[in-house]
Design an enzyme around this catalytic site. Sequence first.
Site, short mmCIF file in Angstrom:
data_model
loop_
_atom_site.label_atom_id
_atom_site.label_comp_id
_atom_site.label_asym_id
_atom_site.label_seq_id
_atom_site.Cartn_x
_atom_site.Cartn_y
_atom_site.Cartn_z
N ARG A 1 -12.83 -5.65 7.40
CA ARG A 1 -11.37 -5.81 7.36
C ARG A 1 -10.87 -6.65 8.53
O ARG A 1 -10.04 -7.54 8.37
CB ARG A 1 -10.70 -4.44 7.33
CG ARG A 1 -9.28 -4.44 6.82
CD ARG A 1 -8.73 -3.05 6.56
NE ARG A 1 -9.45 -2.35 5.50
CZ ARG A 1 -10.42 -1.45 5.69
NH1 ARG A 1 -10.78 -1.09 6.90
NH2 ARG A 1 -11.02 -0.90 4.68
N THR B 1 0.84 -1.20 0.00
CA THR B 1 0.00 0.00 0.00
C THR B 1 0.87 1.24 0.00
O THR B 1 2.00 1.22 0.50
CB THR B 1 -0.96 0.02 1.21
OG1 THR B 1 -1.83 1.15 1.08
CG2 THR B 1 -0.22 0.13 2.53
N ASP C 1 -8.08 -5.05 -0.62
CA ASP C 1 -8.95 -4.23 -1.45
C ASP C 1 -10.32 -4.28 -0.79
O ASP C 1 -10.73 -5.31 -0.26
CB ASP C 1 -9.02 -4.76 -2.88
CG ASP C 1 -9.54 -3.69 -3.83
OD1 ASP C 1 -8.92 -2.62 -3.91
OD2 ASP C 1 -10.58 -3.91 -4.47
N PHE D 1 -13.41 6.79 8.66
CA PHE D 1 -13.01 7.38 7.37
C PHE D 1 -14.02 6.96 6.30
O PHE D 1 -14.92 6.15 6.56
CB PHE D 1 -11.60 6.92 7.00
CG PHE D 1 -11.51 5.43 6.73
CD1 PHE D 1 -11.44 4.53 7.76
CD2 PHE D 1 -11.54 4.93 5.42
CE1 PHE D 1 -11.38 3.16 7.52
CE2 PHE D 1 -11.48 3.57 5.17
CZ PHE D 1 -11.40 2.69 6.22
N ASP E 1 -1.93 -0.66 -11.72
CA ASP E 1 -3.34 -0.30 -11.99
C ASP E 1 -4.24 -1.41 -11.46
O ASP E 1 -3.95 -2.60 -11.67
CB ASP E 1 -3.57 -0.16 -13.50
CG ASP E 1 -2.91 1.11 -14.03
OD1 ASP E 1 -2.72 2.06 -13.24
OD2 ASP E 1 -2.56 1.12 -15.22
N TYR F 1 -16.72 5.97 3.86
CA TYR F 1 -18.18 5.87 3.91
C TYR F 1 -18.70 5.50 5.30
O TYR F 1 -19.87 5.16 5.45
CB TYR F 1 -18.65 4.83 2.89
CG TYR F 1 -18.32 5.17 1.45
CD1 TYR F 1 -19.14 6.01 0.71
CD2 TYR F 1 -17.19 4.64 0.82
CE1 TYR F 1 -18.85 6.32 -0.62
CE2 TYR F 1 -16.89 4.94 -0.51
CZ TYR F 1 -17.72 5.78 -1.21
OH TYR F 1 -17.44 6.08 -2.53
N ASP F 2 -17.86 5.55 6.33
CA ASP F 2 -18.26 5.13 7.68
C ASP F 2 -19.56 5.76 8.18
O ASP F 2 -20.42 5.06 8.73
CB ASP F 2 -17.14 5.39 8.69
CG ASP F 2 -16.11 4.28 8.74
OD1 ASP F 2 -16.41 3.18 8.24
OD2 ASP F 2 -15.01 4.51 9.26
P1 IMP Z 1 -9.31 0.58 -1.82
O1 IMP Z 1 -9.47 -0.67 -1.00
O2 IMP Z 1 -8.09 1.36 -1.44
O3 IMP Z 1 -9.42 0.34 -3.30
O4 IMP Z 1 -10.50 1.60 -1.48
C1 IMP Z 1 -11.66 1.21 -0.82
C2 IMP Z 1 -12.69 2.31 -0.80
O5 IMP Z 1 -13.78 1.90 0.02
C3 IMP Z 1 -12.19 3.61 -0.20
O6 IMP Z 1 -12.85 4.66 -0.82
C4 IMP Z 1 -12.60 3.52 1.24
O7 IMP Z 1 -12.80 4.75 1.82
C5 IMP Z 1 -13.88 2.69 1.18
N1 IMP Z 1 -13.91 1.84 2.36
C6 IMP Z 1 -13.33 0.62 2.50
N2 IMP Z 1 -13.46 0.16 3.77
C7 IMP Z 1 -14.13 1.14 4.43
C8 IMP Z 1 -14.54 1.28 5.78
O8 IMP Z 1 -14.29 0.44 6.67
N3 IMP Z 1 -15.19 2.41 6.08
C9 IMP Z 1 -15.46 3.38 5.17
N4 IMP Z 1 -15.09 3.32 3.91
C10 IMP Z 1 -14.42 2.20 3.53
#
Ligand code: IMP
Length: 214
Positions: A201, A18, A79, A164, A50, A166-167
């Site tokens: 997660r 990451t 992811d 953070f 990507d 969409y919480d």
């Molecule tokens: P990525 O896993 O980095 O591709 O992004 C995942 C997307 O889903 C991001 O925009 C995160 O903010 C959102 N997301 C994933 N897990 C959570 C969570 O536990 N709470 C809020 N948003 C989440």
Amino acid sequence: MSEQLSHRRLSGRIVIATHNAGKLREMRELLQPYGIEAVSAGELSLPEPDETGTTFIANALIKARASAIAANLPAFADDSGLCVDALGGDPGIYSARWAKEAGDFPKAMAHIEGLMQAKGATEPAQRKAHFVSALALVWPDGHEETFEAKVFGRIVTPRGESGFGYDPFFLPEGYDRTFGEMSSDEKHGIPADGSQALSHRARAFQILARACLS
Ligand code: IMP
């Protein structure tokens, strides 16, 4: 053979695939009790691949494979995203992209709310959603392990300042507070008594830890 024996154990030094400081902190905290020393793809200046997969697992594998090969170390990637039933599972793997395109998360939540209203999804039963977390472990010799977990709930008017993304928008089933109204320990903590964690997660990590960590 037991299920556990068919998995490969993780030990020593790994790379966390990451470039996101928040994710890195959370992953390091999860791995630290197992004596795993973690460097990140960002710290090693590895290129970011990507995310061209069509599933959460595929995208986690793309990130982990790229780091495992570039760093010649076992690599750990995740992811994740939010899937809304009334929108056929959107934004799903495009959760981060939708937020980027909207400008910020409050705007992305307002956009999703507008789409749900247009579909007539106004009653709680029509507003079901879930978060998904996919985790991938990839070794430089090509061995791969993947794990996925979900947390179910529904979309509500955003509430709360914690967490953070969409919480604030997500009310987990059986709770009267959104993820945005919970402490990080309540949302992401791994219960010491072995019971199931709450967040997608943390749940995926529990499955990974049982299979690959000791
Ligand atoms: P990525 O896993 O980095 O591709 O992004 C995942 C997307 O889903 C991001 O925009 C995160 O903010 C959102 N997301 C994933 N897990 C959570 C969570 O536990 N709470 C809020 N948003 C989440």
